[in-house]
Write a protein that holds these residues in place. Sequence first.
Motif, PDB file in Angstrom:
ATOM      1  N   LYS A   8      21.654 -23.168  -7.999  1.00 21.93           N
ATOM      2  CA  LYS A   8      20.491 -22.597  -8.676  1.00 21.93           C
ATOM      3  C   LYS A   8      19.384 -22.199  -7.705  1.00 21.93           C
ATOM      4  CE  LYS A   8      19.554 -21.620 -12.966  1.00 21.93           C
ATOM      5  NZ  LYS A   8      19.611 -22.560 -14.083  1.00 21.93           N
ATOM      6  N   ILE A   9      19.112 -23.011  -6.687  1.00 21.14           N
ATOM      7  CA  ILE A   9      17.938 -22.754  -5.847  1.00 21.14           C
ATOM      8  C   ILE A   9      18.271 -22.511  -4.378  1.00 21.14           C
ATOM      9  CG2 ILE A   9      16.523 -24.115  -7.434  1.00 21.14           C
ATOM     10  CD1 ILE A   9      16.290 -26.281  -5.313  1.00 21.14           C
ATOM     11  N   GLY A  10      19.569 -22.482  -4.046  1.00 18.63           N
ATOM     12  CA  GLY A  10      19.976 -22.186  -2.678  1.00 18.63           C
ATOM     13  C   GLY A  10      19.991 -23.417  -1.785  1.00 18.63           C
ATOM     14  N   VAL A  11      20.617 -23.270  -0.643  1.00 16.26           N
ATOM     15  CA  VAL A  11      20.737 -24.381   0.301  1.00 16.26           C
ATOM     16  C   VAL A  11      19.354 -24.826   0.791  1.00 16.26           C
ATOM     17  CG1 VAL A  11      21.648 -25.107   2.531  1.00 16.26           C
ATOM     18  CG2 VAL A  11      23.044 -23.688   1.047  1.00 16.26           C
ATOM     19  N   SER A  12      18.478 -23.879   1.059  1.00 16.54           N
ATOM     20  CA  SER A  12      17.160 -24.224   1.589  1.00 16.54           C
ATOM     21  C   SER A  12      16.357 -25.067   0.603  1.00 16.54           C
ATOM     22  CB  SER A  12      16.380 -22.949   1.940  1.00 16.54           C
ATOM     23  OG  SER A  12      15.084 -23.273   2.368  1.00 16.54           O
ATOM     24  N   GLY A  13      16.282 -24.610  -0.646  1.00 15.71           N
ATOM     25  CA  GLY A  13      15.534 -25.371  -1.654  1.00 15.71           C
ATOM     26  C   GLY A  13      16.141 -26.736  -1.909  1.00 15.71           C
ATOM     27  N   PHE A  14      17.474 -26.763  -1.998  1.00 15.29           N
ATOM     28  CA  PHE A  14      18.162 -28.033  -2.221  1.00 15.29           C
ATOM     29  C   PHE A  14      17.916 -28.995  -1.064  1.00 15.29           C
ATOM     30  CE2 PHE A  14      22.370 -30.298  -1.521  1.00 15.29           C
ATOM     31  CZ  PHE A  14      22.054 -31.357  -2.360  1.00 15.29           C
ATOM     32  N   SER A  15      17.998 -28.500   0.165  1.00 14.26           N
ATOM     33  CA  SER A  15      17.814 -29.390   1.313  1.00 14.26           C
ATOM     34  C   SER A  15      16.378 -29.912   1.388  1.00 14.26           C
ATOM     35  CB  SER A  15      18.208 -28.693   2.617  1.00 14.26           C
ATOM     36  OG  SER A  15      17.391 -27.569   2.865  1.00 14.26           O
ATOM     37  N   GLN A  16      15.405 -29.092   0.996  1.00 13.65           N
ATOM     38  CA  GLN A  16      14.020 -29.561   0.958  1.00 13.65           C
ATOM     39  C   GLN A  16      13.878 -30.747   0.003  1.00 13.65           C
ATOM     40  OE1 GLN A  16      11.018 -26.383   0.434  1.00 13.65           O
ATOM     41  NE2 GLN A  16      12.526 -24.986   1.301  1.00 13.65           N
ATOM     42  N   LEU A  17      14.436 -30.606  -1.190  1.00 16.18           N
ATOM     43  CA  LEU A  17      14.370 -31.692  -2.170  1.00 16.18           C
ATOM     44  C   LEU A  17      15.135 -32.927  -1.701  1.00 16.18           C
ATOM     45  CD1 LEU A  17      14.898 -29.870  -5.607  1.00 16.18           C
ATOM     46  CD2 LEU A  17      12.798 -30.931  -4.794  1.00 16.18           C
ATOM     47  N   ALA A  18      16.325 -32.707  -1.129  1.00 18.14           N
ATOM     48  CA  ALA A  18      17.189 -33.827  -0.754  1.00 18.14           C
ATOM     49  C   ALA A  18      16.635 -34.605   0.437  1.00 18.14           C
ATOM     50  CB  ALA A  18      18.596 -33.310  -0.438  1.00 18.14           C
ATOM     51  N   ILE A  19      16.022 -33.894   1.389  1.00 15.97           N
ATOM     52  CA  ILE A  19      15.537 -34.540   2.610  1.00 15.97           C
ATOM     53  C   ILE A  19      14.196 -35.222   2.385  1.00 15.97           C
ATOM     54  CG2 ILE A  19      14.684 -34.084   4.947  1.00 15.97           C
ATOM     55  CD1 ILE A  19      16.872 -31.864   5.101  1.00 15.97           C
TER      56      ILE A  19
END
Length: 258
Positions: free
Chosen positions: A153-164
């Motif tokens: 839904k939000i791309g690798v960049s958005g997902f990694s921001q949330l996950a990290i």
Amino acid sequence: MQHKEGYVSHEIEHGIATIEFFHPASNSLPAAILTDLAKTINDIGIDNRVKVIVLRSAGDRAFCAGASFEELMAINDVAEGTKFFSGFAHVINAMRKCHKLIIGRVQGKAVGGGVGIIAATDYAIATEESSVKLSELAVGIGPFVVGPAVERKIGVSGFSQLAIDATEWRSAEWAKRHGLYSEIHKSISDVDDSVNSLADRLAHSSPDAMVQLKKVFWQGTDHWDSLLSERAAISGRLVLSDFTRNAINAFKAKPAKA
């Protein structure tokens, strides 16, 4: 389906199925509710009376607090852990395979698995208070099961921001900018007006065209049955660590927030 604590319910009216889940701990998701939610979505997905689905949680505060900490602490081995996290996999896969478009109605904050459920809806409408957080890394696991849905839904960049950055909330505006939310509104009543209006329009749209659209939206995810099971096994192993036990106990010791 009523449980000792919480429930999953649904009603069908004018071609619109509304599925609601509730748990007194900020709409968190124990295994029983996850099981019922997946079954309800699967059943309604093949109900010819239904043209569109609205997925919501009860109350006017948190949308979903994610995994039940009580049940996480009760996990004793990898098999139990894998089974618990597979509950989230089953819900996301049920939403993915459902022949009906799913509108998410988000009235408040979402954490972890709750963010994954929002990401698996086809169109999410939220209040300005509906901030999001993937807190899993902070308790020694990671958003492995919900990851594919969020990343899609939000791309690798958005997902990694949330996950990290696992302890920080991202605003509803951030979530809309990254594509998690389709719309944000000032109040719950405004959200409900928008949800009802869209659901009504979709209930009068071509069912076949919507089925084909859904297939297009989810193209390339046919391997998710096995992928999400593999991810559940990773979380099921990590949840047994001393780090996770200590971190969850520390979280439980904090004062509850809405």
